[in-house]
Design a protein around this motif. Structure first.
Motif, short mmCIF file in Angstrom:
data_model
loop_
_atom_site.label_atom_id
_atom_site.label_comp_id
_atom_site.label_asym_id
_atom_site.label_seq_id
_atom_site.Cartn_x
_atom_site.Cartn_y
_atom_site.Cartn_z
N VAL A 122 40.81 36.21 49.51
CA VAL A 122 40.83 34.86 49.13
C VAL A 122 40.13 33.71 49.73
O VAL A 122 39.65 33.89 51.00
N PHE A 123 39.71 32.94 49.15
CA PHE A 123 38.84 31.72 49.70
C PHE A 123 39.45 30.16 49.29
O PHE A 123 39.80 29.91 48.34
N ASP A 124 39.34 29.48 50.19
CA ASP A 124 39.73 28.16 50.13
C ASP A 124 38.33 27.35 50.45
O ASP A 124 38.46 25.92 50.09
N ASP A 125 37.25 27.98 50.39
CA ASP A 125 36.15 26.98 50.80
C ASP A 125 34.85 27.65 49.94
O ASP A 125 34.84 28.86 50.18
N PRO A 126 34.28 26.75 49.28
CA PRO A 126 33.31 27.33 48.14
C PRO A 126 32.21 28.10 49.03
O PRO A 126 31.57 29.12 48.46
N ALA A 127 31.95 27.63 49.98
CA ALA A 127 30.69 28.10 50.70
C ALA A 127 30.78 29.65 51.19
O ALA A 127 30.06 30.23 50.96
N ALA A 128 31.88 29.63 51.93
CA ALA A 128 32.59 31.05 52.21
C ALA A 128 32.52 31.96 50.93
O ALA A 128 32.35 33.13 51.10
N ALA A 129 33.01 31.36 50.00
CA ALA A 129 33.04 32.40 48.42
C ALA A 129 31.70 32.74 48.10
O ALA A 129 31.47 34.03 47.98
N LEU A 130 30.78 31.75 48.14
CA LEU A 130 29.45 31.93 47.74
C LEU A 130 28.65 32.98 48.73
O LEU A 130 28.14 33.76 48.26
N SER A 131 28.96 32.77 49.95
CA SER A 131 28.33 33.68 50.95
C SER A 131 28.80 35.12 50.82
O SER A 131 28.07 36.08 50.82
N TYR A 132 30.19 35.52 50.32
CA TYR A 132 30.83 36.50 50.06
C TYR A 132 30.09 37.06 49.15
O TYR A 132 29.73 38.51 49.06
N LEU A 133 29.89 36.29 47.85
CA LEU A 133 29.32 37.05 46.88
C LEU A 133 27.98 37.33 46.93
O LEU A 133 27.41 38.21 46.20
N GLU A 134 27.29 37.11 48.05
CA GLU A 134 25.89 37.64 48.27
C GLU A 134 25.88 38.87 48.36
O GLU A 134 24.83 39.70 47.89
N THR A 135 26.72 39.73 48.98
CA THR A 135 26.80 41.11 49.27
C THR A 135 27.73 41.73 48.68
O THR A 135 28.03 43.12 48.58
N ALA A 136 28.78 41.25 47.74
CA ALA A 136 30.06 41.62 47.06
C ALA A 136 29.49 42.91 45.85
O ALA A 136 28.43 42.57 45.66
N ALA A 137 30.25 43.88 45.73
CA ALA A 137 29.94 44.81 44.74
C ALA A 137 30.10 44.10 43.21
O ALA A 137 31.09 43.11 43.12
N ILE A 138 28.98 44.56 42.52
CA ILE A 138 29.05 43.77 41.13
C ILE A 138 29.30 44.83 40.07
O ILE A 138 28.64 45.77 40.06
N PRO A 139 29.91 44.65 39.02
CA PRO A 139 30.60 43.38 38.42
C PRO A 139 31.77 43.39 39.48
O PRO A 139 32.28 44.02 40.36
N THR A 140 32.34 41.89 39.56
CA THR A 140 33.38 41.32 40.27
C THR A 140 34.21 40.47 39.45
O THR A 140 33.64 39.98 38.44
N VAL A 141 35.40 39.96 39.93
CA VAL A 141 36.25 39.24 39.11
C VAL A 141 36.57 37.95 40.09
O VAL A 141 37.22 38.22 41.17
N VAL A 142 36.53 36.88 39.48
CA VAL A 142 36.67 35.47 40.12
C VAL A 142 37.96 34.95 39.44
O VAL A 142 38.14 34.86 38.31
N LYS A 143 39.06 34.53 40.11
CA LYS A 143 40.38 34.02 39.59
C LYS A 143 40.61 32.66 40.23
O LYS A 143 40.98 32.79 41.47
N ALA A 144 40.88 31.71 39.50
CA ALA A 144 41.61 30.52 40.15
C ALA A 144 42.95 30.89 40.56
O ALA A 144 43.64 31.75 39.84
N ASP A 145 43.56 30.27 41.54
CA ASP A 145 44.71 30.56 42.07
C ASP A 145 45.97 30.21 41.31
O ASP A 145 46.67 31.08 40.93
N GLY A 146 45.86 29.05 40.70
CA GLY A 146 46.88 28.50 40.06
C GLY A 146 46.71 28.79 38.55
O GLY A 146 46.09 29.42 38.01
N LEU A 147 47.76 28.20 37.64
CA LEU A 147 47.80 28.37 36.25
C LEU A 147 46.74 27.68 35.54
O LEU A 147 46.48 26.53 35.88
N ALA A 148 45.99 28.36 34.62
CA ALA A 148 44.84 27.77 34.09
C ALA A 148 44.58 28.01 32.61
O ALA A 148 43.80 28.41 31.82
N LEU A 149 45.89 27.92 32.02
CA LEU A 149 46.06 28.19 30.19
C LEU A 149 45.50 29.58 30.19
O LEU A 149 44.79 29.58 29.30
N GLY A 150 45.49 30.46 30.81
CA GLY A 150 44.79 31.68 30.58
C GLY A 150 43.37 32.05 30.94
O GLY A 150 42.91 32.71 30.34
N LYS A 151 42.72 30.72 31.31
CA LYS A 151 41.10 30.64 31.16
C LYS A 151 40.78 30.80 32.56
O LYS A 151 39.39 30.88 32.72
#
Ligand code: AMP
Ligand code: GLY
Length: 421
Positions: A122-151
């Motif tokens: 879980v991330f609440d800071d975009p910089a930390a999320a972007l830095s995590y993605l430098e080494t994360a396994a790909i493919p990966t899945v990014v999800k907004a926390d709240g309701l987003a009309l299924g998008k």
């Protein structure tokens, strides 16, 4: 009994048609309903999110029972407000609806109670999320926390795509406050299965399983939509998988919600991926799925109102719930252009003998005529002894419904038919 159903899509139309089978349902109001629902219920021009107006209406009309179908009013506490006004409801209260309203909540719940799901951070800071993605396994899945009309979900096949999703959700706030926190999770592979269930917080009764078809075009191509068709049952949901789901997912989830002081009463929807390591939860929804409901309820043999009231009153254990053998297929007819921009206002003609099988999602009445008013216009459901027959019958009926700019997928059910299970 005077019943009111909150919402105005194909799902609500399916719920209303089923409720009407019970002679006790003297009057059914739909808030707001739509031009097609108007054939089966009294539509009232009150928006599904206007909770004070909904409560006032319920009091004025002395409503005996309410069904709150869409996610927004559930997350906003519509059931809490109606119950406080003395109206018994089908649907979870605000505290329980958070299982859909916050992905961070549902992921943490699954971790705490050992319910199988994709690994995540879980991330609440975009910089930390972007830095995590430098080494994360790909493919990966990014999800907004709240309701987003299924998008709010991006399945990113590249690192750049994942970073782009983080920027859009957290920095550009594409989904508003829903994007103040995100979940980045492991990419899972396998067939997807939807299982809707009735639960009163103690007992959980899974309904017949189903399969959605989310992409706009044949062969699962094109953009994601609200759903272009469904079939039930889902052949990937074998008896063995069902047993594992009950033991490892359904019961643990109900118990976890109770333990957290968030007892869930209503329809809990399990979005599952059948991976090589067994079934895992992709998402929970705190409501009936759309268009899953349009294949699940036509197969329900038991009386829907009776089952719903048993849920509300905590008597589900003593209430038999049965589904007929056989299969169902729902084909959605949409306006060309959907899920992007589309034209509306075209007259819809539905032969008399097909009406019973039609669930209207986006149509309005204009000078007494039904005209298109939405991207997904309507769904046509057939039930039969076999899936092949249900698919053929659903297409045969839908081909007799006409409106300008109409489009549909021609391959609803193909994956299920080819499953060879
Ligand atoms: P949702 O908007 O939550 O229904 O998710 C949309 C779609 O994203 C799901 O139906 C899945 O096809 C896909 N999806 C969500 N989570 C994952 C995951 N962890 N791995 C692979 N696909 C996923
Ligand atoms: N068909 C998926 C949903 O209702 O969320």
């Amino acid at each position: 009994m005077k019943i009111m159903v909150i919402g105005g899509g194909g799902r609500e139309h399916a719920i209303i048609k089923k409720l009407k089978e019970n002679p006790q349902a003297e009057v059914i109001y739909a808030l707001p309903g739509n031009g097609g629902i108007a054939a089966d219920a009294i539509c009232v021009d009150i928006g599904a999110k206007d909770i004070p107006a909904i409560v006032r209406f319920a009091q004025e009309k002395k409503i005996d029972y309410a069904v709150v179908a869409p996610d927004d009013p559930l997350a906003l506490g519509c059931v809490d407000a109606l119950e406080a006004a003395g109206v018994p409801c089908f649907g979870p209260d605000k505290k329980a609806a958070v299982i859909e309203g916050s992905k961070v909540f549902s992921k943490n719940l699954m971790k705490k109670y050992g319910i199988p799901t994709a690994a995540y951070e879980v991330f609440d800071d975009p910089a930390a999320a972007l830095s995590y993605l430098e080494t994360a396994a790909i493919p990966t899945v990014v999800k907004a926390d709240g309701l987003a009309l299924g998008k709010g979900v991006t399945v990113a096949m590249t690192r750049e795509e994942a970073k782009q999703a983080v920027r859009e959700i957290m920095e550009d706030r594409k989904f508003g406050d829903s994007g103040s926190r995100i979940v980045i999770e492991e990419y899972l592979e396998g067939p997807e299965v939807s299982v809707l269930s009735f639960t009163d917080g103690e007992t959980v009764v899974p309904m017949v399983s189903s399969m959605d078809h989310k992409r706009a075009l044949d062969g699962d191509q094109g953009p994601n939509t609200g759903g272009m068709g469904t079939v039930a049952p889902n052949p990937f949901y074998t008896e063995e998988v069902a047993k594992v789901c009950m033991e490892k997912i359904f019961l643990p989830t109900i118990r976890a919600m109770k333990a957290e002081g968030r007892t869930f009463r209503g329809c809990l929807y399990f979005g599952l991926m059948i991976t090589k390591d067994g079934p895992k939860v992709i998402e929970y929804n705190c409501r009936f799925g759309d268009p899953e409901t349009q294949v699940v309820l036509p197969l329900l043999q038991s009386d829907l109102l009776t089952v719903m009231q048993a849920v509300t009153e905590g008597r589900l254990q003593d209430c038999p719930v049965t589904f007929r053998k056989g299969a169902a297929c729902c084909v959605v007819l949409a306006s060309a252009g959907y899920p992007g921009a589309y034209k509306k206002g075209y007259e819809i003609t539905i032969p008399e003998d097909v009406r019973e099988n039609v669930y209207v999602a986006g149509a309005a009445l204009k000078d007494g005529k039904l005209v298109t008013s939405g991207g997904r216009v309507l769904g046509v459901t057939a039930t039969a002894d076999t899936l092949q027959e249900a698919v053929s019958a659903a297409y045969a009926m839908s081909d007799r419904i006409a409106f300008e700019n109409r489009f549909c997928r021609r391959d609803i059910g193909r994956r299920a038919l080819n499953a060879g299970i």
